[in-house]
Motif scaffolding. Structure first.
Motif, PDB file in Angstrom:
ATOM      1  N   ALA A 299       1.038  -1.210  -0.646  1.00 45.08           N
ATOM      2  CA  ALA A 299       0.151   0.398  -0.321  1.00 45.08           C
ATOM      3  C   ALA A 299       0.907   1.541  -0.210  1.00 45.08           C
ATOM      4  N   LYS A 300       2.090   0.942   0.856  1.00 42.75           N
ATOM      5  CA  LYS A 300       2.545   2.618   1.106  1.00 42.75           C
ATOM      6  C   LYS A 300       3.585   2.284  -0.629  1.00 42.75           C
ATOM      7  N   TRP A 301       3.976   1.551  -0.949  1.00 39.31           N
ATOM      8  CA  TRP A 301       4.426   1.389  -2.730  1.00 39.31           C
ATOM      9  C   TRP A 301       3.678   2.029  -3.136  1.00 39.31           C
ATOM     10  N   LEU A 302       2.553   1.779  -3.734  1.00 38.41           N
ATOM     11  CA  LEU A 302       1.712   1.921  -4.494  1.00 38.41           C
ATOM     12  C   LEU A 302       1.380   3.877  -4.304  1.00 38.41           C
ATOM     13  N   ARG A 303       1.577   4.454  -3.309  1.00 38.40           N
ATOM     14  CA  ARG A 303       1.628   5.972  -2.633  1.00 38.40           C
ATOM     15  C   ARG A 303       1.971   6.306  -3.221  1.00 38.40           C
ATOM     16  N   LYS A 304       3.949   5.963  -3.555  1.00 39.43           N
ATOM     17  CA  LYS A 304       4.888   7.081  -4.382  1.00 39.43           C
ATOM     18  C   LYS A 304       4.594   7.098  -6.257  1.00 39.43           C
ATOM     19  N   PRO A 305       3.698   8.753  -5.916  1.00 40.53           N
ATOM     20  CA  PRO A 305       4.172   8.344  -7.740  1.00 40.53           C
ATOM     21  C   PRO A 305       4.937   7.948  -8.082  1.00 40.53           C
ATOM     22  N   ALA A 306       6.591   8.038  -8.388  1.00 41.73           N
ATOM     23  CA  ALA A 306       7.540   7.848  -9.191  1.00 41.73           C
ATOM     24  C   ALA A 306       7.249   6.314  -8.914  1.00 41.73           C
ATOM     25  N   ASN A 307       6.601   4.934  -8.909  1.00 43.39           N
ATOM     26  CA  ASN A 307       5.891   3.992  -9.068  1.00 43.39           C
ATOM     27  C   ASN A 307       4.924   3.311  -9.697  1.00 43.39           C
ATOM     28  N   LEU A 308       4.609   4.420 -10.135  1.00 44.87           N
ATOM     29  CA  LEU A 308       3.441   4.030 -10.828  1.00 44.87           C
ATOM     30  C   LEU A 308       3.857   4.597 -11.992  1.00 44.87           C
ATOM     31  N   VAL A 309       5.240   4.895 -12.680  1.00 42.78           N
ATOM     32  CA  VAL A 309       5.025   5.180 -13.410  1.00 42.78           C
ATOM     33  C   VAL A 309       6.759   4.718 -14.104  1.00 42.78           C
TER      34      VAL A 309
ATOM     35  N   ASP B 237      10.331   4.215 -14.742  1.00 41.16           N
ATOM     36  CA  ASP B 237      11.064   5.093 -13.879  1.00 41.16           C
ATOM     37  C   ASP B 237      12.072   5.285 -14.993  1.00 41.16           C
ATOM     38  N   GLU B 238      11.807   4.837 -16.570  1.00 44.46           N
ATOM     39  CA  GLU B 238      12.696   4.925 -17.763  1.00 44.46           C
ATOM     40  C   GLU B 238      13.571   6.350 -17.489  1.00 44.46           C
ATOM     41  N   GLY B 239      14.781   6.894 -16.763  1.00 41.13           N
ATOM     42  CA  GLY B 239      14.687   8.256 -17.485  1.00 41.13           C
ATOM     43  C   GLY B 239      14.716   9.204 -16.509  1.00 41.13           C
ATOM     44  N   ILE B 240      13.993   8.226 -15.436  1.00 42.44           N
ATOM     45  CA  ILE B 240      13.578   9.828 -14.351  1.00 42.44           C
ATOM     46  C   ILE B 240      13.693   9.078 -13.060  1.00 42.44           C
ATOM     47  N   ALA B 241      14.266  10.169 -12.242  1.00 41.35           N
ATOM     48  CA  ALA B 241      14.482   9.792 -11.484  1.00 41.35           C
ATOM     49  C   ALA B 241      14.930   8.372 -10.442  1.00 41.35           C
ATOM     50  N   ASP B 242      15.717   8.229 -10.006  1.00 39.57           N
ATOM     51  CA  ASP B 242      15.388   7.310  -9.129  1.00 39.57           C
ATOM     52  C   ASP B 242      15.200   7.255  -7.601  1.00 39.57           C
ATOM     53  N   ASP B 243      14.323   6.484  -7.106  1.00 34.92           N
ATOM     54  CA  ASP B 243      13.782   7.256  -5.792  1.00 34.92           C
ATOM     55  C   ASP B 243      14.655   6.189  -4.701  1.00 34.92           C
ATOM     56  N   LYS B 244      16.272   5.895  -5.045  1.00 36.63           N
ATOM     57  CA  LYS B 244      16.752   4.704  -3.998  1.00 36.63           C
ATOM     58  C   LYS B 244      16.665   3.347  -4.386  1.00 36.63           C
ATOM     59  N   GLY B 245      15.922   3.185  -4.697  1.00 34.61           N
ATOM     60  CA  GLY B 245      16.047   1.576  -5.100  1.00 34.61           C
ATOM     61  C   GLY B 245      14.790   1.066  -4.059  1.00 34.61           C
ATOM     62  N   ASP B 246      13.928   1.892  -3.676  1.00 33.19           N
ATOM     63  CA  ASP B 246      12.305   1.448  -2.681  1.00 33.19           C
ATOM     64  C   ASP B 246      11.578   1.008  -3.265  1.00 33.19           C
ATOM     65  N   THR B 247      11.645   1.069  -4.508  1.00 32.62           N
ATOM     66  CA  THR B 247      10.631   0.730  -5.798  1.00 32.62           C
ATOM     67  C   THR B 247      10.617  -1.047  -5.787  1.00 32.62           C
ATOM     68  N   ALA B 248      11.788  -1.158  -5.366  1.00 33.49           N
ATOM     69  CA  ALA B 248      12.079  -2.743  -5.230  1.00 33.49           C
ATOM     70  C   ALA B 248      12.801  -3.534  -4.320  1.00 33.49           C
ATOM     71  N   ALA B 249      13.341  -4.365  -4.010  1.00 28.79           N
ATOM     72  CA  ALA B 249      12.920  -5.151  -2.855  1.00 28.79           C
ATOM     73  C   ALA B 249      13.954  -4.050  -1.768  1.00 28.79           C
ATOM     74  N   ASP B 250      13.188  -4.061  -0.742  1.00 27.55           N
ATOM     75  CA  ASP B 250      13.797  -3.173   0.652  1.00 27.55           C
ATOM     76  C   ASP B 250      15.428  -3.657   0.577  1.00 27.55           C
ATOM     77  N   LYS B 251      15.330  -4.512   1.187  1.00 30.28           N
ATOM     78  CA  LYS B 251      15.849  -5.365   2.309  1.00 30.28           C
ATOM     79  C   LYS B 251      16.375  -6.593   0.973  1.00 30.28           C
ATOM     80  N   PRO B 252      16.892  -6.267  -0.327  1.00 26.61           N
ATOM     81  CA  PRO B 252      18.293  -7.327  -1.421  1.00 26.61           C
ATOM     82  C   PRO B 252      18.428  -9.012  -0.585  1.00 26.61           C
ATOM     83  N   ASP B 253      18.050  -9.905  -1.869  1.00 27.10           N
ATOM     84  CA  ASP B 253      17.786 -10.741  -0.282  1.00 27.10           C
ATOM     85  C   ASP B 253      19.385 -10.922  -1.274  1.00 27.10           C
ATOM     86  N   ALA B 254      20.109 -10.684   0.332  1.00 30.74           N
ATOM     87  CA  ALA B 254      21.371 -10.480  -0.105  1.00 30.74           C
ATOM     88  C   ALA B 254      22.305 -11.594   0.190  1.00 30.74           C
TER      89      ALA B 254
END
Lengths: 180, 148
Positions: A148-158, A160-177
């Motif tokens: 629900a939080k992820w969907l609230r960020k407008p950057a995640n609804l487009v 993001d090709e060529g658009i500033a990234d939001d520090k990787g919050d869009t994918a796995a917050d805690k990457p499966d290291a």
């Protein structure tokens, strides 16, 4: 330099407008999150636990009207749709003796049938005195909150090709290291 | 005596945490990552990869834009080794996404920099830390006509 800044600002404004327009309509989601295939989880968990249906109920509730559950085919549905799939689940009974529990989902956000963004997210639990379904339900609830939080960020609804990234919050917050 | 050893232990822990948490954005050549034979074996031959502005045939179907965000363990490895592994994981993820959708290519693949740093052509960006290295890529998943 100034031109670069102006171009950046214009791009950001354009992306926000696209996101806002797309977000005005509710995002459609299936009433239950399917398992990717029969290798995911055990037959008992797949048949007896309804955490994946409850997860959608929580998501609809947490998203405050942004997400609606539907029976429509999401691949052909007009507007925005969210396709979710369970790609891994470990909820063996036995509490602390069977180790930590986890659920991993993948999601794809579609606009008029085309993927514009995607993510992969894992939820973990270390609860000691819970049954398999109960712990899965808890993790599903956590995933709904994150989604629900992820969907609230407008950057995640487009896209993001060529658009500033939001520090990787869009994918796995805690990457499966520790992937070798 | 006891207090000083406690202080030393805390300082050591803080230094360790700092070292582990600090990550730096580095760029490495894509070719280097894909050169080893092991890398070529792990990538699927059924899904073609086209980097950046590399030309590709007119697609029959456009599935959409996919993002890969993969990390690899960087302990006991050089930054470049760890980053190369993460890049390979990201490419495998994009190929798997293509296969899931019945597509056969990923085009216009480009690295995404979390710190909005420009990345030179032919290179990829990697967030290299003490514990993990992380690479983000984006590409369009498409179905290309079967080559004659």
């Amino acid at each position: 330099m100034q031109l670069k800044h102006r171009l950046g600002a214009a791009l950001a404004a354009a992306s926000f407008i696209v996101a806002a327009t797309a977000a005005a309509e509710p995002i459609k989601v299936a009433r239950s999150v399917p398992y990717k295939d029969i290798s995911v989880g055990t037959a008992d968990v797949r048949q007896e636990c309804d955490w994946n249906t409850q997860m959608i109920d929580y998501l609809v509730q947490y998203s405050r009207g942004t997400v609606v559950a539907t029976d429509e085919n999401l691949d052909t549905a007009p507007g925005m749709a969210l396709k979710l799939v369970v790609v891994g689940i470990h909820t063996a009974g036995g509490g602390a003796f069977s180790g930590p529990k986890w659920v991993k989902i993948r999601g794809e956000l579609l606009l008029n049938g085309k993927v514009i963004n995607n993510f992969q997210k894992t939820s973990h639990s270390m609860d000691l005195f819970r049954g398999s379904c109960s712990v899965a339900n808890k993790m599903g609830k956590q995933l709904s909150g994150w989604l629900a939080k992820w969907l609230r960020k407008p950057a995640n609804l487009v896209d993001d090709e060529g658009i500033a990234d939001d520090k990787g919050d869009t994918a796995a917050d805690k990457p499966d290291a520790a992937k070798q | 005596m006891r207090q000083s050893s406690k202080a030393i232990a805390m300082l050591g822990a803080a230094l360790l945490c700092g070292a582990a948490a600090a990550s730096k954005l580095e760029t490495f050549p894509v070719d280097h990552a894909l050169a080893p034979e092991a890398a070529a074996q792990k990538l699927r031959h059924s899904v073609r990869l086209f980097w950046g502005a590399q030309p590709y045939p007119q697609p029959e179907r456009d599935v959409g834009s996919f993002r890969a965000d993969e990390a690899s363990n960087s302990t006991n490895k050089s930054d470049q080794d760890a980053c190369d592994r993460a890049l390979l994981s990201a490419l495998i993820f994009l190929q798997a996404s293509a296969e899931d959708h019945g597509a056969n290519a990923v085009v216009a693949i480009h690295p995404i920099s979390a710190r909005q740093q420009p990345i030179p052509a032919g290179q990829y960006a990697c967030d290299a830390g003490g514990i993990a290295a992380r690479v983000m890529l984006r590409g369009r998943v498409v179905k290309l006509p079967a080559s004659p």
